[in-house]
Motif scaffolding. Structure first.
Motif, PDB file in Angstrom:
ATOM      1  N   GLU A 173       0.851  -1.182   0.000  1.00 25.50           N
ATOM      2  CA  GLU A 173       0.000   0.000   0.000  1.00 25.50           C
ATOM      3  C   GLU A 173       0.886   1.231   0.000  1.00 25.50           C
ATOM      4  OE1 GLU A 173      -3.308   0.344  -0.186  1.00 25.50           O
ATOM      5  OE2 GLU A 173      -3.459  -1.821  -0.452  1.00 25.50           O
ATOM      6  N   VAL A 174       0.866   1.996  -1.072  1.00 26.59           N
ATOM      7  CA  VAL A 174       1.692   3.192  -1.187  1.00 26.59           C
ATOM      8  C   VAL A 174       1.289   4.219  -0.142  1.00 26.59           C
ATOM      9  CG1 VAL A 174       2.343   5.088  -2.705  1.00 26.59           C
ATOM     10  CG2 VAL A 174       2.115   2.779  -3.616  1.00 26.59           C
ATOM     11  N   ALA A 175       0.012   4.289   0.163  1.00 27.92           N
ATOM     12  CA  ALA A 175      -0.468   5.267   1.144  1.00 27.92           C
ATOM     13  C   ALA A 175       0.164   5.051   2.515  1.00 27.92           C
ATOM     14  CB  ALA A 175      -1.981   5.198   1.247  1.00 27.92           C
ATOM     15  N   ASP A 176       0.573   3.818   2.823  1.00 27.35           N
ATOM     16  CA  ASP A 176       1.200   3.541   4.109  1.00 27.35           C
ATOM     17  C   ASP A 176       2.661   3.978   4.136  1.00 27.35           C
ATOM     18  OD1 ASP A 176      -1.169   2.432   4.941  1.00 27.35           O
ATOM     19  OD2 ASP A 176      -0.559   0.371   4.517  1.00 27.35           O
ATOM     20  N   ILE A 177       3.254   4.208   2.981  1.00 24.74           N
ATOM     21  CA  ILE A 177       4.674   4.529   2.905  1.00 24.74           C
ATOM     22  C   ILE A 177       4.912   6.036   2.868  1.00 24.74           C
ATOM     23  CG2 ILE A 177       6.729   4.303   1.468  1.00 24.74           C
ATOM     24  CD1 ILE A 177       5.628   1.622   0.538  1.00 24.74           C
ATOM     25  N   ILE A 178       4.109   6.756   2.113  1.00 25.45           N
ATOM     26  CA  ILE A 178       4.332   8.183   1.900  1.00 25.45           C
ATOM     27  C   ILE A 178       3.662   8.989   3.009  1.00 25.45           C
ATOM     28  CG2 ILE A 178       3.937  10.106   0.326  1.00 25.45           C
ATOM     29  CD1 ILE A 178       3.926   8.080  -1.953  1.00 25.45           C
ATOM     30  N   ASP A 179       4.457   9.854   3.626  1.00 26.91           N
ATOM     31  CA  ASP A 179       3.949  10.755   4.649  1.00 26.91           C
ATOM     32  C   ASP A 179       2.943  11.708   4.001  1.00 26.91           C
ATOM     33  OD1 ASP A 179       3.598  12.413   6.834  1.00 26.91           O
ATOM     34  OD2 ASP A 179       5.475  13.496   6.507  1.00 26.91           O
ATOM     35  N   PRO A 180       1.761  11.879   4.579  1.00 30.26           N
ATOM     36  CA  PRO A 180       0.746  12.749   3.965  1.00 30.26           C
ATOM     37  C   PRO A 180       1.224  14.190   3.753  1.00 30.26           C
ATOM     38  CG  PRO A 180      -0.167  11.569   5.854  1.00 30.26           C
ATOM     39  CD  PRO A 180       1.286  11.244   5.780  1.00 30.26           C
ATOM     40  N   ILE A 181       2.062  14.691   4.652  1.00 27.83           N
ATOM     41  CA  ILE A 181       2.581  16.054   4.492  1.00 27.83           C
ATOM     42  C   ILE A 181       3.528  16.120   3.298  1.00 27.83           C
ATOM     43  CG2 ILE A 181       4.013  17.850   5.556  1.00 27.83           C
ATOM     44  CD1 ILE A 181       2.805  16.969   8.252  1.00 27.83           C
ATOM     45  N   GLU A 182       4.388  15.089   3.149  1.00 23.01           N
ATOM     46  CA  GLU A 182       5.285  15.059   1.998  1.00 23.01           C
ATOM     47  C   GLU A 182       4.500  14.950   0.692  1.00 23.01           C
ATOM     48  OE1 GLU A 182       8.603  12.371   2.116  1.00 23.01           O
ATOM     49  OE2 GLU A 182       8.907  12.728   4.248  1.00 23.01           O
ATOM     50  N   LEU A 183       3.446  14.163   0.704  1.00 26.27           N
ATOM     51  CA  LEU A 183       2.610  14.021  -0.486  1.00 26.27           C
ATOM     52  C   LEU A 183       1.950  15.352  -0.843  1.00 26.27           C
ATOM     53  CD1 LEU A 183       1.449  12.170  -2.652  1.00 26.27           C
ATOM     54  CD2 LEU A 183      -0.374  11.583  -1.045  1.00 26.27           C
ATOM     55  N   ALA A 184       1.415  16.036   0.154  1.00 24.99           N
ATOM     56  CA  ALA A 184       0.781  17.340  -0.086  1.00 24.99           C
ATOM     57  C   ALA A 184       1.809  18.364  -0.586  1.00 24.99           C
ATOM     58  CB  ALA A 184       0.104  17.838   1.186  1.00 24.99           C
ATOM     59  N   ASP A 185       3.014  18.334   0.005  1.00 25.35           N
ATOM     60  CA  ASP A 185       4.071  19.241  -0.448  1.00 25.35           C
ATOM     61  C   ASP A 185       4.453  18.949  -1.897  1.00 25.35           C
ATOM     62  OD1 ASP A 185       4.051  20.358   2.060  1.00 25.35           O
ATOM     63  OD2 ASP A 185       5.999  19.543   2.678  1.00 25.35           O
ATOM     64  N   SER A 186       4.553  17.667  -2.242  1.00 23.39           N
ATOM     65  CA  SER A 186       4.897  17.283  -3.614  1.00 23.39           C
ATOM     66  C   SER A 186       3.840  17.766  -4.592  1.00 23.39           C
ATOM     67  CB  SER A 186       5.042  15.763  -3.731  1.00 23.39           C
ATOM     68  OG  SER A 186       6.095  15.305  -2.927  1.00 23.39           O
ATOM     69  N   GLU A 187       2.588  17.611  -4.224  1.00 25.75           N
ATOM     70  CA  GLU A 187       1.502  18.071  -5.086  1.00 25.75           C
ATOM     71  C   GLU A 187       1.530  19.595  -5.251  1.00 25.75           C
ATOM     72  OE1 GLU A 187      -1.954  16.372  -3.287  1.00 25.75           O
ATOM     73  OE2 GLU A 187      -1.566  14.392  -4.139  1.00 25.75           O
ATOM     74  N   ALA A 188       1.843  20.308  -4.165  1.00 31.89           N
ATOM     75  CA  ALA A 188       1.923  21.772  -4.235  1.00 31.89           C
ATOM     76  C   ALA A 188       3.071  22.207  -5.145  1.00 31.89           C
ATOM     77  CB  ALA A 188       2.101  22.355  -2.837  1.00 31.89           C
ATOM     78  N   VAL A 189       4.202  21.516  -5.072  1.00 29.95           N
ATOM     79  CA  VAL A 189       5.348  21.848  -5.925  1.00 29.95           C
ATOM     80  C   VAL A 189       5.013  21.574  -7.392  1.00 29.95           C
ATOM     81  CG1 VAL A 189       7.721  21.190  -6.510  1.00 29.95           C
ATOM     82  CG2 VAL A 189       7.088  21.556  -4.125  1.00 29.95           C
ATOM     83  N   ILE A 190       4.347  20.454  -7.652  1.00 34.00           N
ATOM     84  CA  ILE A 190       3.953  20.125  -9.029  1.00 34.00           C
ATOM     85  C   ILE A 190       2.993  21.185  -9.578  1.00 34.00           C
ATOM     86  CG2 ILE A 190       2.665  18.464 -10.434  1.00 34.00           C
ATOM     87  CD1 ILE A 190       3.948  16.273  -8.608  1.00 34.00           C
ATOM     88  N   GLU A 191       2.015  21.587  -8.753  1.00 31.70           N
ATOM     89  CA  GLU A 191       1.084  22.642  -9.176  1.00 31.70           C
ATOM     90  C   GLU A 191       1.837  23.944  -9.460  1.00 31.70           C
ATOM     91  OE1 GLU A 191      -2.345  22.780  -9.722  1.00 31.70           O
ATOM     92  OE2 GLU A 191      -2.136  20.599  -9.695  1.00 31.70           O
ATOM     93  N   HIS A 192       2.809  24.242  -8.612  1.00 30.15           N
ATOM     94  CA  HIS A 192       3.621  25.451  -8.797  1.00 30.15           C
ATOM     95  C   HIS A 192       4.385  25.384 -10.124  1.00 30.15           C
ATOM     96  CE1 HIS A 192       6.335  28.743  -7.927  1.00 30.15           C
ATOM     97  NE2 HIS A 192       7.362  27.927  -8.076  1.00 30.15           N
ATOM     98  N   LEU A 193       4.956  24.237 -10.427  1.00 29.86           N
ATOM     99  CA  LEU A 193       5.733  24.096 -11.657  1.00 29.86           C
ATOM    100  C   LEU A 193       4.856  24.096 -12.905  1.00 29.86           C
ATOM    101  CD1 LEU A 193       8.284  21.374 -10.516  1.00 29.86           C
ATOM    102  CD2 LEU A 193       8.768  23.769 -11.027  1.00 29.86           C
ATOM    103  N   LEU A 194       3.740  23.402 -12.849  1.00 28.08           N
ATOM    104  CA  LEU A 194       2.902  23.260 -14.037  1.00 28.08           C
ATOM    105  C   LEU A 194       1.986  24.448 -14.300  1.00 28.08           C
ATOM    106  CD1 LEU A 194       1.841  19.508 -13.776  1.00 28.08           C
ATOM    107  CD2 LEU A 194       3.613  20.526 -15.219  1.00 28.08           C
ATOM    108  N   ARG A 195       1.462  25.027 -13.228  1.00 19.54           N
ATOM    109  CA  ARG A 195       0.460  26.079 -13.415  1.00 19.54           C
ATOM    110  C   ARG A 195       0.917  27.460 -12.954  1.00 19.54           C
ATOM    111  NH1 ARG A 195      -2.899  21.596 -12.052  1.00 19.54           N
ATOM    112  NH2 ARG A 195      -4.127  21.040 -13.864  1.00 19.54           N
TER     113      ARG A 195
END
Length: 98
Positions: A30-52
């Motif tokens: 289960e990937v959700a058990d491995i990735i820290d939710p804060i790190e996942l949210a930060d990664s998504e924010a960085v991707i949004e920053h880069l793409l949009r």
């Protein structure tokens, strides 16, 4: 042993599905058990920053840079200083000069 493939006919088109091989059946995680939710949210924010071009929250920026520094330090402790790229660039320049 390659994965087997099945096809289902559903009203005018086929749906293909790869079946997992016997060797990898117990390796599902289960990937959700491995990735820290804060790190996942930060990664998504960085991707949004880069793409949009959305603004990056300074707190997210700080956490990302702290994690990067921590990972860099960990790799340096484990492997030492890695100068592989420097040697490759110098070697390529020498080859071009000949």
């Amino acid at each position: 042993m390659p994965a087997a493939s099945l096809s289902w006919y559903t009203g005018g088109f086929f749906i293909d599905s790869a079946m997992p091989s016997a060797e990898n059946g117990g390796m599902i995680i289960e990937v959700a058990d491995i990735i820290d939710p804060i790190e996942l949210a930060d990664s998504e924010a960085v991707i949004e920053h880069l793409l949009r071009g959305t603004p990056l929250d300074p707190e997210v920026d700080r956490r990302v840079h702290e994690r990067a520094a921590r990972i860099t330090d960990e790799l340096r402790r484990k492997y030492g200083m890695l100068d592989i790229a420097v040697d490759l660039v110098r070697q390529a320049r020498e080859e071009l000069a000949c």
